[in-house]
Motif scaffolding. Structure first.
Motif, PDB file in Angstrom:
ATOM      1  N   THR A 151       0.781  -1.303  -0.200  1.00  0.00           N
ATOM      2  CA  THR A 151      -0.122   0.138   0.433  1.00  0.00           C
ATOM      3  C   THR A 151       0.741   1.357  -0.242  1.00  0.00           C
ATOM      4  O   THR A 151       0.075   2.457  -0.264  1.00  0.00           O
ATOM      5  N   ARG A 200       2.560   6.051  -2.933  1.00  0.00           N
ATOM      6  CA  ARG A 200       3.567   7.317  -3.337  1.00  0.00           C
ATOM      7  C   ARG A 200       3.435   7.482  -4.801  1.00  0.00           C
ATOM      8  O   ARG A 200       3.254   8.179  -5.161  1.00  0.00           O
ATOM      9  N   LYS A 249       2.026  10.301   9.283  1.00  0.00           N
ATOM     10  CA  LYS A 249       0.893   9.712   9.612  1.00  0.00           C
ATOM     11  C   LYS A 249       0.230   8.640   8.508  1.00  0.00           C
ATOM     12  O   LYS A 249       0.741   8.476   7.663  1.00  0.00           O
ATOM     13  N   VAL A 305      -2.445   7.094   6.489  1.00  0.00           N
ATOM     14  CA  VAL A 305      -3.323   7.206   5.044  1.00  0.00           C
ATOM     15  C   VAL A 305      -4.452   6.698   5.834  1.00  0.00           C
ATOM     16  O   VAL A 305      -5.112   6.048   6.692  1.00  0.00           O
ATOM     17  N   GLY A 328       2.487  -4.769   4.110  1.00  0.00           N
ATOM     18  CA  GLY A 328       2.284  -2.921   4.877  1.00  0.00           C
ATOM     19  C   GLY A 328       0.695  -2.608   4.711  1.00  0.00           C
ATOM     20  O   GLY A 328      -0.083  -1.795   4.752  1.00  0.00           O
ATOM     21  N   ARG A 344      -2.843  -2.638   8.265  1.00  0.00           N
ATOM     22  CA  ARG A 344      -1.860  -1.607   9.193  1.00  0.00           C
ATOM     23  C   ARG A 344      -2.632  -1.263  11.235  1.00  0.00           C
ATOM     24  O   ARG A 344      -2.555  -0.777  11.681  1.00  0.00           O
ATOM     25  N   GLN A 402      -8.042  -2.296   8.483  1.00  0.00           N
ATOM     26  CA  GLN A 402      -8.613  -2.371   7.392  1.00  0.00           C
ATOM     27  C   GLN A 402      -8.091  -3.991   7.185  1.00  0.00           C
ATOM     28  O   GLN A 402      -8.339  -4.620   6.657  1.00  0.00           O
ATOM     29  N   ARG A 415      13.579   8.883   0.708  1.00  0.00           N
ATOM     30  CA  ARG A 415      12.292   9.439   0.365  1.00  0.00           C
ATOM     31  C   ARG A 415      12.240  10.053   1.746  1.00  0.00           C
ATOM     32  O   ARG A 415      12.949   9.945   3.020  1.00  0.00           O
ATOM     33  N   ARG A 454       6.592   7.883  13.119  1.00  0.00           N
ATOM     34  CA  ARG A 454       5.387   6.504  12.280  1.00  0.00           C
ATOM     35  C   ARG A 454       6.102   5.035  12.949  1.00  0.00           C
ATOM     36  O   ARG A 454       5.537   4.307  13.028  1.00  0.00           O
TER      37      ARG A 454
HETATM   38  P1  AMP Z   1       5.353   2.116   4.064  1.00  0.00           P
HETATM   39  O1  AMP Z   1       5.964   2.335   2.698  1.00  0.00           O
HETATM   40  O2  AMP Z   1       4.651   1.422   3.455  1.00  0.00           O
HETATM   41  O3  AMP Z   1       6.530   2.468   4.977  1.00  0.00           O
HETATM   42  O4  AMP Z   1       4.051   2.761   4.015  1.00  0.00           O
HETATM   43  C1  AMP Z   1       4.391   4.279   3.904  1.00  0.00           C
HETATM   44  C2  AMP Z   1       3.338   5.205   4.305  1.00  0.00           C
HETATM   45  O5  AMP Z   1       2.922   5.134   3.581  1.00  0.00           O
HETATM   46  C3  AMP Z   1       2.847   5.027   5.820  1.00  0.00           C
HETATM   47  O6  AMP Z   1       3.659   5.288   6.916  1.00  0.00           O
HETATM   48  C4  AMP Z   1       1.615   5.956   5.284  1.00  0.00           C
HETATM   49  O7  AMP Z   1       1.432   7.152   5.819  1.00  0.00           O
HETATM   50  C5  AMP Z   1       1.685   5.256   4.296  1.00  0.00           C
HETATM   51  N1  AMP Z   1       0.366   3.817   4.320  1.00  0.00           N
HETATM   52  C6  AMP Z   1       1.118   2.582   3.580  1.00  0.00           C
HETATM   53  N2  AMP Z   1       1.025   1.747   3.873  1.00  0.00           N
HETATM   54  C7  AMP Z   1      -0.597   2.372   4.463  1.00  0.00           C
HETATM   55  C8  AMP Z   1      -2.109   1.471   5.079  1.00  0.00           C
HETATM   56  N3  AMP Z   1      -1.583  -0.313   4.907  1.00  0.00           N
HETATM   57  N4  AMP Z   1      -2.613   2.728   6.195  1.00  0.00           N
HETATM   58  C9  AMP Z   1      -2.226   3.250   6.303  1.00  0.00           C
HETATM   59  N5  AMP Z   1      -0.908   4.181   5.915  1.00  0.00           N
HETATM   60  C10 AMP Z   1      -0.243   3.512   5.100  1.00  0.00           C
END
Ligand code: AMP
Length: 187
Positions: free
Chosen positions: A31, A36, A57, A59, A85, A88, A92, A133, A144
């Motif tokens: 996700t 992104r 934060k 999403v 991911g 979370r 979900q 990033r 995070r």
């Molecule tokens: P990641 O690439 O999995 O580390 O995710 C990067 C960022 O994307 C997180 O810090 C959140 O802001 C957002 N994100 C990714 N997956 C989720 C999810 N399942 N629920 C909410 N936000 C997410």
């Protein structure tokens, strides 16, 4: 085989997901990557989420759950989903259960990569240099991690009761983790 890789940011979910994609000819469902991508495209969703993401934060569940829906009902990907991911939050996790049920699927393995805060900080500081990033700055990493601890704890409780839940020491070397996962999957 559908698999969930679960754990804090920097636990190595993405790295292990790539191994599983190759090994099982699966599809990595990240996700983070999907979100992104929305930002990169400057889509309506992208504009809504950019600030939250850059600040570390979460999403909103509604946005993330909607993105996931299409993937689960994609016939080409059915039974080959490697979640990285997601989920979370408890909402979900419940949404995922429902979508899987409605598409006649289930989760075969849940791997929890457990890593402590110090290891995460070290790993993400390294990743920052490679991937550049914006959410890998130290104060954002800490944010995070705290968000993960708060929101994701109930998800851990939810999954840890399932018979197909496996905890792996995420501080091990990449190859050692890969081997452990491979042994559980018998691949
Ligand atoms: P990641 O690439 O999995 O580390 O995710 C990067 C960022 O994307 C997180 O810090 C959140 O802001 C957002 N994100 C990714 N997956 C989720 C999810 N399942 N629920 C909410 N936000 C997410």
């Amino acid at each position: 085989m559908n698999i969930i890789l679960f754990g804090p940011p920097g636990a190595g979910k993405g790295t292990q997901a790539k191994f599983l994609v190759t090994k099982l000819k699966g599809y990595q469902i990240s996700t983070g990557d999907m979100l992104r991508d929305e930002i990169q495209k400057n889509s309506d969703i992208g504009k809504k989420i950019i600030d939250d993401m850059n600040e570390g934060k979460f999403v909103s569940d509604v946005i993330v759950n909607n993105l996931i829906k299409n993937v689960i009902f994609d016939n080409q990907k059915k039974g080959k989903l490697i979640f990285d991911g997601y989920p979370r939050s408890l909402s979900q996790a419940e949404n995922l259960d429902l979508l899987l049920k409605n598409s006649n699927q289930k989760i075969d393995f849940i791997f929890f990569l457990n890593v402590n805060k110090d290891t995460i900080i070290k790993r993400i500081e390294k990743r920052k240099i490679i991937e550049k990033r914006l959410d890998d700055e130290l104060d954002t990493i800490l944010k995070r991690y705290d968000t993960y601890m708060e929101t994701t704890k109930p998800v851990l409780e939810f999954y840890s009761k399932k018979p197909n839940f496996y905890e792996i020491d995420g501080a091990l070397e990449i190859d050692q983790i890969t081997n452990k996962i491979g042994a559980f999957l018998r691949v």
